[in-house]
Motif scaffolding. Sequence first.
Motif, PDB file in Angstrom:
ATOM      1  N   VAL A 171      22.298  31.505   9.072  1.00 52.13           N
ATOM      2  CA  VAL A 171      21.498  32.948   9.361  1.00 52.13           C
ATOM      3  C   VAL A 171      20.226  32.699   9.703  1.00 52.13           C
ATOM      4  O   VAL A 171      19.686  32.835   9.959  1.00 52.13           O
ATOM      5  CB  VAL A 171      21.591  33.749   8.542  1.00 52.13           C
ATOM      6  CG1 VAL A 171      20.465  34.732   8.497  1.00 52.13           C
ATOM      7  CG2 VAL A 171      23.190  34.308   8.610  1.00 52.13           C
ATOM      8  N   LEU A 172      20.040  31.837   8.611  1.00 51.22           N
ATOM      9  CA  LEU A 172      18.439  31.160   8.161  1.00 51.22           C
ATOM     10  C   LEU A 172      17.654  30.886   9.554  1.00 51.22           C
ATOM     11  O   LEU A 172      16.764  30.402  10.067  1.00 51.22           O
ATOM     12  CB  LEU A 172      18.341  30.354   7.293  1.00 51.22           C
ATOM     13  CG  LEU A 172      18.116  31.375   6.013  1.00 51.22           C
ATOM     14  CD1 LEU A 172      18.190  30.142   4.434  1.00 51.22           C
ATOM     15  CD2 LEU A 172      17.234  32.328   6.037  1.00 51.22           C
ATOM     16  N   ALA A 173      18.835  29.341  10.139  1.00 54.79           N
ATOM     17  CA  ALA A 173      18.596  28.923  11.158  1.00 54.79           C
ATOM     18  C   ALA A 173      18.567  29.611  12.349  1.00 54.79           C
ATOM     19  O   ALA A 173      17.401  29.505  13.338  1.00 54.79           O
ATOM     20  CB  ALA A 173      19.352  27.863  11.101  1.00 54.79           C
ATOM     21  N   GLY A 174      18.871  31.166  12.277  1.00 57.55           N
ATOM     22  CA  GLY A 174      18.534  31.784  13.792  1.00 57.55           C
ATOM     23  C   GLY A 174      17.503  32.255  13.642  1.00 57.55           C
ATOM     24  O   GLY A 174      16.421  32.563  14.760  1.00 57.55           O
ATOM     25  N   VAL A 175      17.026  32.748  12.311  1.00 57.73           N
ATOM     26  CA  VAL A 175      15.330  33.046  12.097  1.00 57.73           C
ATOM     27  C   VAL A 175      14.839  32.194  12.820  1.00 57.73           C
ATOM     28  O   VAL A 175      13.333  32.796  13.565  1.00 57.73           O
ATOM     29  CB  VAL A 175      15.112  33.539  10.764  1.00 57.73           C
ATOM     30  CG1 VAL A 175      13.757  34.264  10.599  1.00 57.73           C
ATOM     31  CG2 VAL A 175      16.517  34.378  10.352  1.00 57.73           C
ATOM     32  N   ALA A 176      15.263  31.223  12.187  1.00 55.52           N
ATOM     33  CA  ALA A 176      14.012  29.391  12.806  1.00 55.52           C
ATOM     34  C   ALA A 176      13.837  30.274  14.291  1.00 55.52           C
ATOM     35  O   ALA A 176      12.887  29.146  14.986  1.00 55.52           O
ATOM     36  CB  ALA A 176      14.796  28.537  12.026  1.00 55.52           C
ATOM     37  N   LEU A 177      15.282  29.471  14.925  1.00 53.71           N
ATOM     38  CA  LEU A 177      15.488  29.593  16.349  1.00 53.71           C
ATOM     39  C   LEU A 177      14.955  30.666  17.528  1.00 53.71           C
ATOM     40  O   LEU A 177      14.051  30.235  18.107  1.00 53.71           O
ATOM     41  CB  LEU A 177      16.517  29.724  16.554  1.00 53.71           C
ATOM     42  CG  LEU A 177      16.787  29.880  18.574  1.00 53.71           C
ATOM     43  CD1 LEU A 177      16.311  29.032  19.455  1.00 53.71           C
ATOM     44  CD2 LEU A 177      18.373  30.359  18.750  1.00 53.71           C
ATOM     45  N   VAL A 178      13.715  32.124  16.947  1.00 52.57           N
ATOM     46  CA  VAL A 178      13.523  32.946  16.833  1.00 52.57           C
ATOM     47  C   VAL A 178      12.299  32.534  16.869  1.00 52.57           C
ATOM     48  O   VAL A 178      10.974  32.534  17.527  1.00 52.57           O
ATOM     49  CB  VAL A 178      13.250  34.619  16.062  1.00 52.57           C
ATOM     50  CG1 VAL A 178      12.822  35.826  16.689  1.00 52.57           C
ATOM     51  CG2 VAL A 178      14.729  34.977  16.017  1.00 52.57           C
ATOM     52  N   LEU A 179      11.930  32.411  15.437  1.00 52.04           N
ATOM     53  CA  LEU A 179      10.273  31.651  15.550  1.00 52.04           C
ATOM     54  C   LEU A 179       9.753  30.396  16.109  1.00 52.04           C
ATOM     55  O   LEU A 179       9.369  30.278  16.732  1.00 52.04           O
ATOM     56  CB  LEU A 179       9.694  31.255  14.209  1.00 52.04           C
ATOM     57  CG  LEU A 179       9.887  32.337  13.016  1.00 52.04           C
ATOM     58  CD1 LEU A 179       9.821  31.574  11.247  1.00 52.04           C
ATOM     59  CD2 LEU A 179       8.501  33.724  13.050  1.00 52.04           C
ATOM     60  N   ALA A 180      11.026  29.301  16.922  1.00 47.43           N
ATOM     61  CA  ALA A 180      10.391  28.113  17.398  1.00 47.43           C
ATOM     62  C   ALA A 180      10.540  29.019  18.867  1.00 47.43           C
ATOM     63  O   ALA A 180       9.407  28.230  19.336  1.00 47.43           O
ATOM     64  CB  ALA A 180      11.959  27.557  17.278  1.00 47.43           C
ATOM     65  N   PHE A 181      10.832  30.155  19.239  1.00 51.57           N
ATOM     66  CA  PHE A 181      10.549  30.290  20.730  1.00 51.57           C
ATOM     67  C   PHE A 181       9.172  31.083  20.735  1.00 51.57           C
ATOM     68  O   PHE A 181       8.766  30.770  22.062  1.00 51.57           O
ATOM     69  CB  PHE A 181      11.008  31.377  20.704  1.00 51.57           C
ATOM     70  CG  PHE A 181      12.713  31.264  22.061  1.00 51.57           C
ATOM     71  CD1 PHE A 181      13.054  30.879  22.815  1.00 51.57           C
ATOM     72  CD2 PHE A 181      13.639  31.269  21.384  1.00 51.57           C
ATOM     73  CE1 PHE A 181      13.837  30.526  23.645  1.00 51.57           C
ATOM     74  CE2 PHE A 181      15.120  30.490  21.319  1.00 51.57           C
ATOM     75  CZ  PHE A 181      15.515  30.748  22.557  1.00 51.57           C
ATOM     76  N   THR A 182       8.098  31.279  19.703  1.00 53.74           N
ATOM     77  CA  THR A 182       6.835  31.726  19.904  1.00 53.74           C
ATOM     78  C   THR A 182       6.384  29.992  19.410  1.00 53.74           C
ATOM     79  O   THR A 182       4.471  30.951  20.209  1.00 53.74           O
ATOM     80  CB  THR A 182       7.145  32.654  18.679  1.00 53.74           C
ATOM     81  OG1 THR A 182       6.726  31.789  17.558  1.00 53.74           O
ATOM     82  CG2 THR A 182       7.148  33.727  18.864  1.00 53.74           C
ATOM     83  N   LEU A 183       6.463  29.268  19.606  1.00 50.21           N
ATOM     84  CA  LEU A 183       5.965  27.793  19.423  1.00 50.21           C
ATOM     85  C   LEU A 183       4.668  27.619  20.896  1.00 50.21           C
ATOM     86  O   LEU A 183       6.085  27.260  21.946  1.00 50.21           O
ATOM     87  CB  LEU A 183       6.295  26.971  18.543  1.00 50.21           C
ATOM     88  CG  LEU A 183       6.450  27.253  17.373  1.00 50.21           C
ATOM     89  CD1 LEU A 183       7.650  25.653  16.722  1.00 50.21           C
ATOM     90  CD2 LEU A 183       5.296  26.937  16.285  1.00 50.21           C
ATOM     91  N   PRO A 184       4.412  26.540  21.012  1.00 49.60           N
ATOM     92  CA  PRO A 184       4.057  26.374  22.309  1.00 49.60           C
ATOM     93  C   PRO A 184       4.640  25.364  22.666  1.00 49.60           C
ATOM     94  O   PRO A 184       5.180  24.371  21.863  1.00 49.60           O
ATOM     95  CB  PRO A 184       2.157  26.427  21.939  1.00 49.60           C
ATOM     96  CG  PRO A 184       2.661  25.480  20.699  1.00 49.60           C
ATOM     97  CD  PRO A 184       3.135  26.963  20.235  1.00 49.60           C
TER      98      PRO A 184
END
Length: 403
Positions: A171-184
């Motif tokens: 689940v925490l990795a899923g949240v990390a995936l969402v954040l990673a999409f905002t990285l350039p």
Amino acid sequence: MRTALRSRSIRTFAATQFLLEVQFWFPIWLIYLLDLGFPLTTAVLADAVFRLVSVVCEFPVGVVADLIGRRRTYLALTGGTVLTFAVITQIQSVQLLFGAWVLWGVLWALTSGAASTYLYELCAHDELDVNPSKAFGLVRATGHVSILLSLLTAGYLYEVDPRLPFAVTSVLAGVALVLAFTLPEVSGPRVVSTLTSVMADIRGAAADARVRRAVWLGALLLLVGWSARILFQPLALELGMSVRVAGWMYAAFAAASVLGGLVAGYTGELHRRLALTTAFVLILAALVATSQVIWLGPFMFLPVMGFGYALGTTVLEVFTNEVTPQAVRAMIFGVMTCIGGVGIAVARPALGVLANDHSTAFAFGVWAGVGAVLVGLGVLVIRRVHPERRPTPRQRAAGPIPR
């Protein structure tokens, strides 16, 4: 580290790494498999398959990571973490067990350079021109705080439900995936049409003495520092420590690692050789001291080892990124981990056998003897590491400045 904290992309990356670095699985994975009804032999065999897969995949996964670009690789890492730990919660058969551990081995190979190379190029891409040492120190310390908290709570989660530590990781990795999409994206994916182009880049990197030194130093540090961790649990058992006290032992190790990452962030190029030498010597000193006064090991000597290992790996990550051409950065980290991984695959089982047949103190002593040779080799290589003239942001992103 104030500049790093002011950068939105670095802050987001640090938060993402915090979510990915959790190790709820570390203290309980073997217990989990045993509670599922698998015999110890099957669990150990699965671990051996995991190690073999991770070593074999280091080089090809690194090549693929360089081809598809930093952001896509990092998204694959976060998405792979979600999938892997979700599968582990569903293990019911031997086939699914080995399938999950093979998937985990591929994921482990992907972690070798995905975060490090992306972070280094984010520093140059950011408009604040973040100092890589500061950013790496911040992210390394953040990651170890995550490890510390997860180790302290893993046992409690397991008591609620044996699958919960792995489910929370997913689940925490899923949240990390969402954040990673905002990285350039720091650079577009590289298009290579022939194997000749890839081999030319590899030969160019191999011809650079600075790259070779970085690879050997990384492999030696990984081998001498990581192999000894197989003795942590036998040490706790031999001293009669409860599960809760053993958790505090791991927490002390992680807390010292946080400090090591922070110190590395303030290590400039002029003090790089001193920092690397200190890291190797501290690990060796901890091995020797634990073999002689074993009861002081858990809360005195092992934290020293954690501090030295975090200091050395963080400084080496920055150095390796600096001297390696952008086109093969992830591959070079894969080669480094592969070389060290081959030694680890031999050393860890051997140390486990020595601890079982003799004593944990004896195993620490034997590894200290081997470590003295490895540290000696490391110090010889460190002496040939010289400060580089500082590159401009664009040069730093593209690769090393030619000598």
